[in-house]
Design a protein around this motif. Sequence first.
Motif, mmCIF file in Angstrom:
data_model
loop_
_atom_site.group_PDB
_atom_site.id
_atom_site.type_symbol
_atom_site.label_atom_id
_atom_site.label_comp_id
_atom_site.label_asym_id
_atom_site.label_seq_id
_atom_site.Cartn_x
_atom_site.Cartn_y
_atom_site.Cartn_z
ATOM 1 N N LEU A 4 0.834 -1.211 0.000
ATOM 2 C CA LEU A 4 0.000 0.000 0.000
ATOM 3 C C LEU A 4 0.864 1.254 0.000
ATOM 4 C CD1 LEU A 4 -2.427 -1.071 2.889
ATOM 5 C CD2 LEU A 4 -2.840 -1.288 0.421
ATOM 6 N N LYS A 5 0.251 2.339 -0.452
ATOM 7 C CA LYS A 5 0.844 3.652 -0.244
ATOM 8 C C LYS A 5 0.088 4.282 0.927
ATOM 9 C CE LYS A 5 2.820 7.352 -2.752
ATOM 10 N NZ LYS A 5 3.265 7.848 -4.024
ATOM 11 N N VAL A 6 0.800 4.561 2.014
ATOM 12 C CA VAL A 6 0.142 4.950 3.271
ATOM 13 C C VAL A 6 0.579 6.355 3.681
ATOM 14 C CG1 VAL A 6 -0.243 4.300 5.687
ATOM 15 C CG2 VAL A 6 0.253 2.514 4.003
ATOM 16 N N LEU A 7 -0.398 7.224 3.944
ATOM 17 C CA LEU A 7 -0.099 8.537 4.538
ATOM 18 C C LEU A 7 -0.153 8.397 6.051
ATOM 19 C CD1 LEU A 7 0.204 11.664 4.610
ATOM 20 C CD2 LEU A 7 -2.302 11.785 4.424
ATOM 21 N N VAL A 8 0.907 8.837 6.742
ATOM 22 C CA VAL A 8 0.895 8.867 8.201
ATOM 23 C C VAL A 8 0.925 10.333 8.627
ATOM 24 C CG1 VAL A 8 2.016 8.114 10.322
ATOM 25 C CG2 VAL A 8 2.137 6.655 8.288
ATOM 26 N N GLN A 29 4.752 1.725 0.986
ATOM 27 C CA GLN A 29 5.381 3.023 0.754
ATOM 28 C C GLN A 29 4.721 4.025 1.682
ATOM 29 O OE1 GLN A 29 4.819 3.181 -3.623
ATOM 30 N NE2 GLN A 29 6.492 4.652 -3.407
ATOM 31 N N VAL A 30 5.494 4.946 2.244
ATOM 32 C CA VAL A 30 4.931 5.821 3.266
ATOM 33 C C VAL A 30 5.159 7.295 2.917
ATOM 34 C CG1 VAL A 30 4.959 6.416 5.722
ATOM 35 C CG2 VAL A 30 5.390 4.060 5.025
ATOM 36 N N ARG A 31 4.133 8.077 3.181
ATOM 37 C CA ARG A 31 4.248 9.532 3.095
ATOM 38 C C ARG A 31 3.894 10.077 4.478
ATOM 39 N NH1 ARG A 31 0.561 11.594 -1.445
ATOM 40 N NH2 ARG A 31 2.214 10.980 -2.859
ATOM 41 N N VAL A 32 4.674 11.041 4.949
ATOM 42 C CA VAL A 32 4.421 11.606 6.279
ATOM 43 C C VAL A 32 4.085 13.088 6.132
ATOM 44 C CG1 VAL A 32 5.534 12.248 8.473
ATOM 45 C CG2 VAL A 32 5.907 9.971 7.501
ATOM 46 N N LEU A 33 3.058 13.519 6.836
ATOM 47 C CA LEU A 33 2.720 14.947 6.906
ATOM 48 C C LEU A 33 2.820 15.369 8.364
ATOM 49 C CD1 LEU A 33 1.554 17.610 5.723
ATOM 50 C CD2 LEU A 33 -0.732 16.693 6.207
ATOM 51 N N GLU A 57 8.407 9.511 1.982
ATOM 52 C CA GLU A 57 8.391 10.917 1.557
ATOM 53 C C GLU A 57 7.965 11.725 2.768
ATOM 54 O OE1 GLU A 57 5.544 12.274 -1.563
ATOM 55 O OE2 GLU A 57 5.602 10.141 -2.032
ATOM 56 N N PHE A 58 8.623 12.833 3.028
ATOM 57 C CA PHE A 58 8.231 13.671 4.168
ATOM 58 C C PHE A 58 7.820 15.055 3.687
ATOM 59 C CE2 PHE A 58 9.721 16.821 7.439
ATOM 60 C CZ PHE A 58 8.599 16.704 8.237
ATOM 61 N N ARG A 59 6.659 15.510 4.136
ATOM 62 C CA ARG A 59 6.240 16.878 3.856
ATOM 63 C C ARG A 59 6.067 17.596 5.196
ATOM 64 N NH1 ARG A 59 3.532 19.588 -0.514
ATOM 65 N NH2 ARG A 59 2.564 21.477 0.277
ATOM 66 N N ARG A 60 6.800 18.694 5.369
ATOM 67 C CA ARG A 60 6.621 19.474 6.598
ATOM 68 C C ARG A 60 5.396 20.345 6.409
ATOM 69 N NH1 ARG A 60 11.205 22.550 10.236
ATOM 70 N NH2 ARG A 60 9.793 23.044 11.948
ATOM 71 N N VAL A 73 -2.640 13.701 0.450
ATOM 72 C CA VAL A 73 -3.653 12.647 0.301
ATOM 73 C C VAL A 73 -3.654 12.065 -1.128
ATOM 74 C CG1 VAL A 73 -6.160 12.272 0.284
ATOM 75 C CG2 VAL A 73 -5.111 13.490 2.185
ATOM 76 N N THR A 74 -3.197 12.852 -2.086
ATOM 77 C CA THR A 74 -3.255 12.406 -3.479
ATOM 78 C C THR A 74 -2.524 11.077 -3.679
ATOM 79 O OG1 THR A 74 -3.336 14.675 -4.216
ATOM 80 C CG2 THR A 74 -2.655 13.064 -5.864
#
Length: 385
Positions: A4-8, A29-33, A57-60, A73-74
Motif C-alpha cells: 500500500l501507499k500509506v499517509l501517516v 510506501q509511506v508519506r508523512v505529513l 516521503e516527508f512533507r513538513r 492525500v493524493t
Amino acid sequence: MAKLKVLVTGGAGFIGSHLVPALVRTGHQVRVLDPLSPQIHGDLPGDMPWLTGENVEFRRGSVLDDNDLKASVTGVDAIVHLAAETGTGQSMYEISRYNEVNTLGTAKLLDHIANDPERTVRHIALASSRSVYGEGAYVCTHCSPTERVCPEARKAEDLAASCWEPLCTACGAGLTAVPTRETDRINPASIYAATKYAQEDLVRIACSSIGIRHSILRLQNVYGEGQSLKNPYTGILSIFSTRIRRGLDLPIFEDGLETRDFVHVDDVANAFVAALSAQATQHSVFNVGSGIATPVIDVARMLNSSFKGSSNIVVTGEYRIGDIRHNSADIVALTDDLGYKPSIDLQTGLDRFADWVQGQPLPEDLLEKANAELRDRNLMGQNSG
Ligand SMILES: NC(=O)c1ccc[n+]([C@@H]2O[C@H](COP(=O)([O-])OP(=O)(O)OC[C@H]3O[C@@H](n4cnc5c(N)ncnc54)[C@H](O)[C@@H]3O)[C@@H](O)[C@H]2O)c1
C-alpha cells in the motif's frame, strides 16, 4: 499481502517513529505529513532518520492546511491519522487549540477525502485513546461480581479526603477495576479525551458515508524509545527518566496504587500494521494495550532499576482533577479479530527505553513548571492528610 501507499499524519512523532519503519519493513510506501510542532520536537528538531529512508516521503506541513492536505492525500491507499495535541492536563486550559488540531484537523482531512473526485483512499486507521472511557469498567464484589459498572469521574472533595477508589453508588463499597471493553461506556473526562472521541465519531460517520473502511485503535499508555523527552505535559516515563538522570525525587500522585496499562510502542506500531493488513474484520474499534494493570509506584521502581538510578520515590498525595484511578484494556478483539497480541513485557520494554534515553542529551526538568500551570488553574490539589 497488498503493498500500500500509506499517509501517516503526525508521523514525525513518537508513535510515527516506530510505525513508519514498521510499514516500510512490511513493504509499504509511506508519506508523512507533520509540521514538527515545537512543543514536541523543540525549536531545533533533531535527526529523524525514519523520515529520510527509501520508500518514505516527508512533507513538513499541517492537517489544517488545505494545500498540504491535497498534496499529501493524493494517490494514497490508506491513512494512519496520528496527528494530534496529546497533553491531557494542558488540554484543560488550551481548549480551542486542542479542538483545532484534533477535531478540526480530522474534519479537514475527511473533508478533503469526501470531496476528492480522484479519491484513492480505501481505509483510515485512527489513533484514539483509552481516555475516551473516562474511569472505564469496574465491578462491585459486594453487590454483583459480574455486573459491569462505569463510575463517574471522582469528585475533587473525595480526592482531597484521600478517597482514591471509585465507590459503588448502591452500597458505598470500593469498586474493583476490570479490563475495559470496547463496548463499555464512553465518558471522556478531559478536553483531550473529548477531542479523541470527536475524532472517532468523525472518522466512523464520514467513512461510512463515503464508503471506505475505518479502524479505530484505542491506545493505552504508550512508552518506549523515541518518546519526546522535551514535552513536560505528557508521558510519565519520559518525565521520570529525566528526573532519575538528574538524581531528583520521583513524585507519585495519590497513594501510588493507581494503575495504568503500559504498552510498548513497537507493539502499537505492529497493531497498526495488522489493522492495515487485515482483509475483513468483525470489529472496527480495538483496544491496544498489554491487558495488564500496573500500579504507578511499581512502574517508578522498575524504571529506577532500569536506569540503576537512586531517585527517592515520594508519594505526594497530590492529585490531578480528571485523572482516572485505574485502567487496563480488554484485548480480546485485538487478539482474536486482528490476530495481534502485544509481546514486549514491561521490564524488557523499560530496559530498552532506559538504554535509549542514556544516549540522548539530558533535557531540562520541566515537571514543576507543568504542575505549577495546573495548580494555578485549580486543576491539581493536595490531600488533607
Ligand atoms: N503516546 C501515547 O501514550 C498515546 C496514547 C493514546 C493515544 N495516542 C494518540 O496517538 C497519536 C500519536 O501520539 P504520539 O505519542 O506519537 O504523539 P507525539 O506528540 O509524539 O506526535 C504527534 C505528532 O503530531 C504532529 N502534529 C501536531 N500538529 C499537527 C498538525 N496540525 N498536522 C500534522 N501533524 C501534527 C506533531 O508535530 C507530532 O510529530 C495521537 O493522536 C495521540 O492522541 C497516544
